[in-house]
Write a protein that holds these residues in place. Structure first.
Motif, short mmCIF file in Angstrom:
data_model
loop_
_atom_site.label_atom_id
_atom_site.label_comp_id
_atom_site.label_asym_id
_atom_site.label_seq_id
_atom_site.Cartn_x
_atom_site.Cartn_y
_atom_site.Cartn_z
N GLU A 125 0.84 -1.20 0.00
CA GLU A 125 0.00 0.00 0.00
C GLU A 125 0.88 1.26 0.00
N VAL A 126 0.37 2.33 -0.64
CA VAL A 126 1.05 3.62 -0.61
C VAL A 126 0.05 4.71 -0.22
N ARG A 127 0.62 5.83 0.22
CA ARG A 127 -0.16 7.03 0.52
C ARG A 127 0.06 8.03 -0.60
N ILE A 128 -1.00 8.68 -0.99
CA ILE A 128 -0.91 9.80 -1.93
C ILE A 128 -1.23 11.05 -1.13
N ARG A 129 -0.29 11.98 -1.09
CA ARG A 129 -0.49 13.26 -0.40
C ARG A 129 -0.70 14.33 -1.45
N ILE A 130 -1.87 14.95 -1.42
CA ILE A 130 -2.20 16.02 -2.36
C ILE A 130 -2.06 17.34 -1.63
N GLU A 131 -1.15 18.14 -2.10
CA GLU A 131 -0.90 19.47 -1.54
C GLU A 131 -1.61 20.47 -2.43
N PRO A 132 -2.74 21.02 -1.98
CA PRO A 132 -3.48 21.96 -2.83
C PRO A 132 -2.73 23.26 -3.06
N SER A 133 -2.77 23.74 -4.31
CA SER A 133 -2.23 25.06 -4.66
C SER A 133 -3.36 26.07 -4.76
N ARG A 134 -4.46 25.63 -5.35
CA ARG A 134 -5.65 26.47 -5.52
C ARG A 134 -6.85 25.66 -5.09
N VAL A 135 -7.74 26.28 -4.32
CA VAL A 135 -8.96 25.63 -3.86
C VAL A 135 -10.14 26.57 -4.10
N TYR A 136 -11.20 26.02 -4.68
CA TYR A 136 -12.42 26.77 -4.95
C TYR A 136 -13.59 26.01 -4.34
N THR A 137 -14.51 26.72 -3.70
CA THR A 137 -15.68 26.07 -3.10
C THR A 137 -16.96 26.62 -3.72
N TRP A 138 -18.01 25.82 -3.69
CA TRP A 138 -19.32 26.27 -4.14
C TRP A 138 -20.39 25.61 -3.28
N ASP A 139 -21.50 26.29 -3.16
CA ASP A 139 -22.63 25.79 -2.37
C ASP A 139 -23.90 26.37 -2.98
N PHE A 140 -24.69 25.51 -3.62
CA PHE A 140 -25.91 25.94 -4.30
C PHE A 140 -27.14 25.76 -3.41
N SER A 141 -26.95 25.63 -2.10
CA SER A 141 -28.06 25.40 -1.18
C SER A 141 -29.13 26.47 -1.29
N GLU A 142 -28.75 27.73 -1.30
CA GLU A 142 -29.74 28.81 -1.36
C GLU A 142 -30.47 28.82 -2.68
N ARG A 143 -29.75 28.79 -3.78
CA ARG A 143 -30.42 28.92 -5.07
C ARG A 143 -31.19 27.67 -5.47
N MET A 144 -30.91 26.53 -4.83
CA MET A 144 -31.66 25.31 -5.14
C MET A 144 -32.72 25.00 -4.08
N ALA A 145 -32.86 25.84 -3.07
CA ALA A 145 -33.76 25.55 -1.95
C ALA A 145 -35.18 25.22 -2.39
N SER A 146 -35.71 25.93 -3.35
CA SER A 146 -37.08 25.69 -3.77
C SER A 146 -37.20 24.50 -4.72
N SER A 147 -36.09 23.98 -5.19
CA SER A 147 -36.09 22.87 -6.15
C SER A 147 -35.81 21.52 -5.50
N VAL A 148 -35.38 21.54 -4.25
CA VAL A 148 -34.99 20.30 -3.58
C VAL A 148 -36.07 19.90 -2.59
N PRO A 149 -36.61 18.68 -2.74
CA PRO A 149 -37.63 18.23 -1.78
C PRO A 149 -37.01 18.10 -0.37
N GLU A 150 -37.81 18.37 0.63
CA GLU A 150 -37.36 18.24 2.00
C GLU A 150 -37.10 16.78 2.35
N ASP A 151 -36.10 16.55 3.16
CA ASP A 151 -35.76 15.21 3.63
C ASP A 151 -36.83 14.78 4.64
#
Length: 153
Positions: A125-151
């Motif tokens: 077995e080996v380990r792969i270490r990923i050292e991020p240089s650039r990171v981008y995040t997104w969250d569509f929770s607000e804009r999809m709120a009316s399109s997603v059925p409640e759990d």
């Protein structure tokens, strides 16, 4: 790691610690073609850690070109996640400690036929270490709120 996008560093790290979604990793083959695969991951000390067989093609590919892109994102709406690029390094996981951590994280333990196969003494077995240089995040929770059925839970 200072992300751009929807989340600050603390929210990004909370997502990476809590989600058990496989990381999608993109790299270059020896023939300079693109290759993508999914791997279990753990976020620790600003890096993403994955485990795989020492014989996996990706180990050879990363030895030839350590540049990678990655994504960890939800598969169900509302869509959110983390993507980026960076470099990867390979090191032995001779005691399979990272693999055991990942089995606990994704399967809840090492008591399964899959765990038995992966932890076989014959498997290197080996380990792969990923050292991020650039990171981008997104969250569509607000804009999809009316399109997603409640759990219903």
């Amino acid at each position: 790691m200072e992300p751009t996008g929807a989340w600050d560093r603390e929210r990004t790290e909370a997502f990476l610690h809590s989600e058990t979604i496989p990381l999608r990793l993109s790299c270059h083959t020896r023939a300079d073609a693109l290759w993508m695969l999914s791997l279990w991951y753990r976020y620790r000390d600003g890096a993403l850690w994955c485990a795989t067989s020492a014989e996996a093609d990706v180990v050879d590919y990363l030895a030839g070109d350590d540049r990678v892109a990655f994504e960890i994102s939800t598969n169900q709406p509302p869509y959110k996640g983390v993507r980026g690029n960076g470099t990867a390094s390979i090191e032995p996981d001779s005691d399979k400690s990272l693999l055991k951590e990942l089995l606990d994280r994704y399967l809840g333990g090492t008591d399964s036929p899959l765990a038995d196969r992966l932890l076989s003494p014959d498997r290197e077995e080996v380990r792969i270490r990923i050292e991020p240089s650039r990171v981008y995040t997104w969250d569509f929770s607000e804009r999809m709120a009316s399109s997603v059925p409640e759990d219903p839970r």
